[in-house]
Design an enzyme around this catalytic site. Structure first.
Site, PDB file in Angstrom:
ATOM      1  CD1 TRP A  65      -2.029  -2.093   0.902  1.00  5.91           C
ATOM      2  CD2 TRP A  65      -2.961  -0.963   1.986  1.00  5.91           C
ATOM      3  NE1 TRP A  65      -2.849  -2.863   1.115  1.00  5.91           N
ATOM      4  CE2 TRP A  65      -4.399  -1.989   1.704  1.00  5.91           C
ATOM      5  CE3 TRP A  65      -3.946   0.377   2.186  1.00  5.91           C
ATOM      6  CZ2 TRP A  65      -5.169  -2.028   1.991  1.00  5.91           C
ATOM      7  CZ3 TRP A  65      -5.198   0.149   2.844  1.00  5.91           C
ATOM      8  CH2 TRP A  65      -5.807  -1.107   3.022  1.00  5.91           C
ATOM      9  CG  ASP A  88      -3.633   3.337   6.687  1.00  6.71           C
ATOM     10  OD1 ASP A  88      -5.032   2.943   6.444  1.00  6.71           O
ATOM     11  OD2 ASP A  88      -2.993   3.523   7.017  1.00  6.71           O
ATOM     12  CE1 TYR A 124      -1.894   8.082  10.875  1.00  6.48           C
ATOM     13  CE2 TYR A 124      -2.400   8.465   8.734  1.00  6.48           C
ATOM     14  CZ  TYR A 124      -2.254   7.531   9.944  1.00  6.48           C
ATOM     15  OH  TYR A 124      -1.460   6.420  10.730  1.00  6.48           O
ATOM     16  CD  GLN A 145      -2.683   0.752   9.607  1.00  2.00           C
ATOM     17  OE1 GLN A 145      -2.250   1.573   9.636  1.00  2.00           O
ATOM     18  NE2 GLN A 145      -3.907   0.584   8.619  1.00  2.00           N
ATOM     19  CE1 TYR A 198       2.441   1.460  13.918  1.00  2.00           C
ATOM     20  CE2 TYR A 198       0.327   0.597  13.801  1.00  2.00           C
ATOM     21  CZ  TYR A 198       1.239   1.282  13.970  1.00  2.00           C
ATOM     22  OH  TYR A 198       1.226   1.722  15.884  1.00  2.00           O
TER      23      TYR A 198
END
Length: 361
Positions: free
Chosen positions: A16, A46, A51, A162, A190
């Site tokens: 990703w 993602d 963020y 995740q 991640y």
């Protein structure tokens, strides 16, 4: 690009594009990288409402204006302070607005909030799914017990989990990865390219053998696991292409065994009093000063969610951390390098004399 699958058979790329660490990037350049990544097969992005304070979602929205919406799988996350009914509905509405789309492919709980029952949050998530605002429901940074509860509430339709997963943090292999495999849940890892230190020499030898980059060896090894996708973040078109091509060669059994042996992890138990918090950063982006004293943790001056006090209540109930602390060892001193909130939540729950799980990095 190797493809993985969601529980209903929907195909997802093994590699990703991560949308974190967005604050200092050139916005136009980042959008260009994401577009090129989609063309190279990394057609899943993602992001999260946290963020860059929503900037990452807005840049994903700019990306969607330049491509066919159906050509990309968009995953975003709702922050823990927005998990109650009205707040969750509003958060989803704002995320859709920033993303400039009428649906989110995968909507994830970024972190559990112990003050809000999971049943309440997931009931609203299912309503959003029924309304077509989201397609799939996922969770991030949950314990195995919380994941099991979510999957039960969702009647076996939890789409993804995740967690951090890289060569220096393989702890989810103990229980969460096997659970996901046994229950047909996609695992999203991640920070896959976290620095590995002196042991990189093992990877360099394997990389030279296959005439590839070390980063490609790492991503190849990580995604060889059943139904696991890696989420590297990059602002570089060159690195993006390298990431996209990371599954185009085969590691033999000897390669895999050497990597497995070199990066085995052992959990040690330390008293909190043995651990120094002097230099540890905190925050989802690692961009906030970590708390150095119990008073600072209780004050929660950087307004982190969940707060150390809230997290301590959850830890008291389950008796363990969602993931261990990460420390550097210098003689008899251990410097905390990851898990500042978890450290203080543990101290608030059990004091300085109950040993806590740690990984020495």
């Amino acid at each position: 690009m190797i493809q993985k699958k969601l529980f209903d058979g929907t195909k997802i790329p093994a590699i990703w594009q991560g949308g974190g660490g967005i604050e200092t990037v050139d916005s136009k350049a980042q959008v260009k990288v994401w577009i090129e990544g989609i063309r190279f097969g990394c057609n899943a992005i993602d992001t999260a409402e946290r963020y860059g304070g929503g900037l990452s979602e807005r840049l994903v929205g700019e990306t969607l204006k330049k491509i066919n919406r159906k050509d990309v799988f968009i995953a975003t996350k709702v922050a823990p302070e927005n998990l109650s009914g009205p707040e969750l509905i509003h958060a989803c509405k704002q995320a859709l607005k920033r993303l400039d789309t009428n649906y989110i492919d995968l909507y994830q709980i970024h972190w559990n909030n112990p003050l809000i029952p999971l049943e309440e949050t997931l009931d609203v998530m299912m309503e959003l799914r029924d309304e077509g605002k989201i397609r799939y429901i996922g969770v991030c940074n949950f314990t195995l017990q919380q994941i099991e509860l979510c999957n039960m509430i969702l009647n076996g339709t939890l789409a993804s989990v995740q967690m951090e997963y890289n060569l220096t943090n393989r702890l989810c292999e103990r229980d969460i990865l096997p659970y996901c495999e046994n229950n047909n849940i996609l695992f999203l890892g991640y920070s896959p390219l976290k620095k590995v230190g002196p042991k990189e020499s093992v990877l360099m030898t394997i990389a030279r053998k296959h005439r590839v980059m070390v980063s490609q060896v790492i991503l190849n090894w990580l995604t060889s696991t059943f139904n696991l996708c890696s989420l590297p973040r990059t602002t570089s078109l060159k690195h993006l292409i390298e990431n996209a091509q990371a599954t185009e060669f085969i590691l033999d059994e000897d390669d895999e065994q050497k990597i497995n042996d070199a990066f085995k992890q052992t959990i040690v138990q330390l008293n909190p009093s043995q651990i120094s918090c002097e230099h540890c950063m905190s925050g989802l982006e690692g961009n906030l000063p970590g708390y150095k004293t119990q008073e600072e943790a209780i004050e929660n001056r950087y307004n982190q969610k969940p707060t150390p006090l809230e997290l301590s209540k959850e830890i008291t109930e389950i008796g363990s951390l969602s993931k261990p602390l990460f420390v550097h060892q210098h003689g008899n001193v251990y410097d905390l390098v990851g898990g500042n909130l978890r450290y203080w939540a543990w101290v608030l729950a059990f004091g300085m004399d109950k040993k806590v799980d740690c990984v020495i990095t």
